[in-house]
Design a protein around this motif. Structure first.
Motif, mmCIF file in Angstrom:
data_model
loop_
_atom_site.group_PDB
_atom_site.id
_atom_site.type_symbol
_atom_site.label_atom_id
_atom_site.label_comp_id
_atom_site.label_asym_id
_atom_site.label_seq_id
_atom_site.Cartn_x
_atom_site.Cartn_y
_atom_site.Cartn_z
ATOM 1 N N MET A 1 -44.146 -34.855 23.479
ATOM 2 C CA MET A 1 -42.929 -34.875 23.005
ATOM 3 C C MET A 1 -41.907 -33.703 23.540
ATOM 4 N N LYS A 2 -42.763 -32.380 23.879
ATOM 5 C CA LYS A 2 -42.198 -31.327 24.078
ATOM 6 C C LYS A 2 -41.452 -31.451 25.497
ATOM 7 N N ARG A 3 -42.215 -31.943 26.312
ATOM 8 C CA ARG A 3 -41.851 -32.105 27.848
ATOM 9 C C ARG A 3 -40.567 -33.434 27.883
ATOM 10 N N GLY A 4 -40.833 -34.403 27.171
ATOM 11 C CA GLY A 4 -39.945 -35.467 26.930
ATOM 12 C C GLY A 4 -38.356 -34.883 26.537
ATOM 13 N N SER A 5 -38.670 -33.984 25.443
ATOM 14 C CA SER A 5 -37.304 -33.561 24.894
ATOM 15 C C SER A 5 -36.512 -32.591 25.892
ATOM 16 N N THR A 6 -37.254 -31.635 26.502
ATOM 17 C CA THR A 6 -36.827 -30.782 27.353
ATOM 18 C C THR A 6 -36.154 -31.529 28.487
ATOM 19 N N ALA A 7 -36.636 -32.620 29.040
ATOM 20 C CA ALA A 7 -35.998 -33.333 30.138
ATOM 21 C C ALA A 7 -34.601 -33.945 29.461
ATOM 22 N N ILE A 8 -34.603 -34.535 28.399
ATOM 23 C CA ILE A 8 -33.253 -35.068 27.869
ATOM 24 C C ILE A 8 -32.472 -33.804 27.936
ATOM 25 N N MET A 9 -32.908 -32.555 27.310
ATOM 26 C CA MET A 9 -31.848 -31.535 27.072
ATOM 27 C C MET A 9 -31.270 -31.047 28.479
ATOM 28 N N LEU A 10 -32.105 -31.310 29.542
ATOM 29 C CA LEU A 10 -31.658 -30.783 30.901
ATOM 30 C C LEU A 10 -30.619 -31.800 31.302
ATOM 31 N N VAL A 11 -30.818 -32.983 31.340
ATOM 32 C CA VAL A 11 -29.943 -33.982 31.720
ATOM 33 C C VAL A 11 -28.520 -34.060 31.006
ATOM 34 N N GLY A 12 -28.680 -33.683 29.587
ATOM 35 C CA GLY A 12 -27.430 -33.420 29.034
ATOM 36 C C GLY A 12 -26.742 -32.422 29.450
ATOM 37 N N VAL A 13 -27.271 -31.088 29.794
ATOM 38 C CA VAL A 13 -26.634 -30.001 30.052
ATOM 39 C C VAL A 13 -26.112 -30.121 31.565
ATOM 40 N N VAL A 14 -26.806 -30.932 32.490
ATOM 41 C CA VAL A 14 -26.110 -31.251 33.832
ATOM 42 C C VAL A 14 -25.049 -32.197 33.461
ATOM 43 N N MET A 15 -24.871 -33.005 32.412
ATOM 44 C CA MET A 15 -23.898 -33.890 32.521
ATOM 45 C C MET A 15 -22.758 -33.151 31.883
ATOM 46 N N LEU A 16 -23.089 -32.279 31.034
ATOM 47 C CA LEU A 16 -22.013 -31.609 30.317
ATOM 48 C C LEU A 16 -21.338 -30.698 31.519
ATOM 49 N N MET A 17 -21.996 -30.119 32.457
ATOM 50 C CA MET A 17 -21.464 -29.211 33.401
ATOM 51 C C MET A 17 -20.328 -30.197 34.324
ATOM 52 N N LEU A 18 -21.100 -31.279 34.698
ATOM 53 C CA LEU A 18 -20.180 -32.131 35.610
ATOM 54 C C LEU A 18 -18.770 -32.581 34.791
ATOM 55 N N ALA A 19 -19.161 -32.960 33.365
ATOM 56 C CA ALA A 19 -17.829 -33.461 32.662
ATOM 57 C C ALA A 19 -16.940 -32.354 32.524
ATOM 58 N N SER A 50 -23.227 -36.360 26.674
ATOM 59 C CA SER A 50 -23.955 -35.154 27.095
ATOM 60 C C SER A 50 -24.548 -34.212 25.977
ATOM 61 N N VAL A 51 -23.194 -34.054 24.774
ATOM 62 C CA VAL A 51 -23.610 -33.342 23.733
ATOM 63 C C VAL A 51 -24.490 -34.024 22.924
ATOM 64 N N THR A 52 -24.693 -35.506 22.879
ATOM 65 C CA THR A 52 -25.465 -36.198 22.084
ATOM 66 C C THR A 52 -26.996 -36.044 22.629
ATOM 67 N N LEU A 53 -26.913 -36.087 24.008
ATOM 68 C CA LEU A 53 -28.287 -35.777 24.714
ATOM 69 C C LEU A 53 -28.995 -34.523 24.361
ATOM 70 N N ILE A 54 -27.842 -33.474 24.463
ATOM 71 C CA ILE A 54 -28.518 -32.141 24.049
ATOM 72 C C ILE A 54 -29.099 -32.070 22.711
ATOM 73 N N LEU A 55 -28.074 -32.309 21.781
ATOM 74 C CA LEU A 55 -28.392 -32.386 20.416
ATOM 75 C C LEU A 55 -29.788 -33.380 20.151
ATOM 76 N N GLY A 56 -29.841 -34.674 20.682
ATOM 77 C CA GLY A 56 -31.075 -35.214 20.448
ATOM 78 C C GLY A 56 -32.276 -34.614 20.898
ATOM 79 N N GLY A 57 -32.213 -33.998 22.329
ATOM 80 C CA GLY A 57 -33.300 -33.328 22.706
ATOM 81 C C GLY A 57 -33.800 -32.244 21.883
ATOM 82 N N LEU A 58 -32.856 -31.525 21.521
ATOM 83 C CA LEU A 58 -33.073 -30.278 20.284
ATOM 84 C C LEU A 58 -33.831 -30.825 19.384
ATOM 85 N N LEU A 59 -33.320 -31.834 18.529
ATOM 86 C CA LEU A 59 -33.917 -32.317 17.473
ATOM 87 C C LEU A 59 -35.388 -32.787 17.573
ATOM 88 N N LEU A 60 -35.622 -33.464 18.907
ATOM 89 C CA LEU A 60 -36.734 -33.865 19.135
ATOM 90 C C LEU A 60 -38.012 -32.795 19.452
#
Length: 207
Positions: A1-19, A50-60
């Protein structure tokens, strides 16, 4: 779960920067820049997603240990080299698909996100790492070859050429003198070379 949640957070951060970096203004009369409400809406949707992905990854990451099934546990137990190979494949193959297809058709955000998520999910199927990655890269390579064939036909067909220019003008903001051949060469050549490299690398590693 740690790696999966980290990947989700990274995707969210990249999407947030692009947005946050997206341009929401268009050229108006007299050379003035006008805020486009449709682009503003798209940027807002991307920020929320993107914020949803970041928060979701953090909660996971914080509370997801009890939710870890065999699939996520298998991802956590992957050797570091295989884990990074899967991450690189997910990112690069998704980028190739974006350039080859989504930039042309410019679908709704939800459709694009679903397609890129499917590419990432396929990269993490619970099978032999490089066998899975080779299949992902083969699909990406077939798409690149198909798009190259499309543009080759467009060179000799006025109707296909006009359709291509219409799709590109909808999806990609073109800057320059109207000489599109260099742009098409980059948009086709780079994904084609990357996908060939991906297929070759994964085929060698899977032996």
């Amino acid at each position: 779960m740690k790696r999966g949640s980290t990947a989700i957070m990274l995707v969210g951060v990249v999407m947030l920067m692009l947005a946050l970096g997206s341009d929401v203004a268009v050229d108006g009369m007299g050379g003035r820049r006008i805020i486009n409400s449709g682009l503003m809406h798209d940027r807002l949707v991307n920020i929320i997603l993107s914020v949803t992905l970041i928060l979701g990854g953090l909660l996971l990451k914080l509370f997801g240990e009890k939710l870890s099934g065999p699939y996520l546990q298998a991802i956590d137990q992957l050797p570091a080299s295989e884990y990074f190979a899967r991450c690189a494949t997910a990112i690069l193959s998704s980028a190739c698909v974006w350039v080859l297809l989504l930039m042309y058709l410019w679908p709704k955000t939800s459709v694009a996100a679903a397609l890129l998520a499917a590419m990432a999910w396929c990269s993490f199927l619970p099978q032999a790492t490089y066998t899975v990655l080779k299949r992902v890269w083969i699909v990406t390579l077939l798409l690149a070859v198909g798009m190259a064939t499309w543009h080759l036909i467009a060179l000799f067909s006025t109707g296909v050429n006009a359709l291509t220019l219409g799709l590109v003008s909808e999806g990609v903001f073109l800057i320059g003198t109207g000489r599109l051949l260099p742009l098409f060469a980059v948009m086709l050549g780079v994904p084609l070379l990357v996908s060939i490299g991906g297929v070759t690398f994964s085929a060698i590693k899977s032996k």
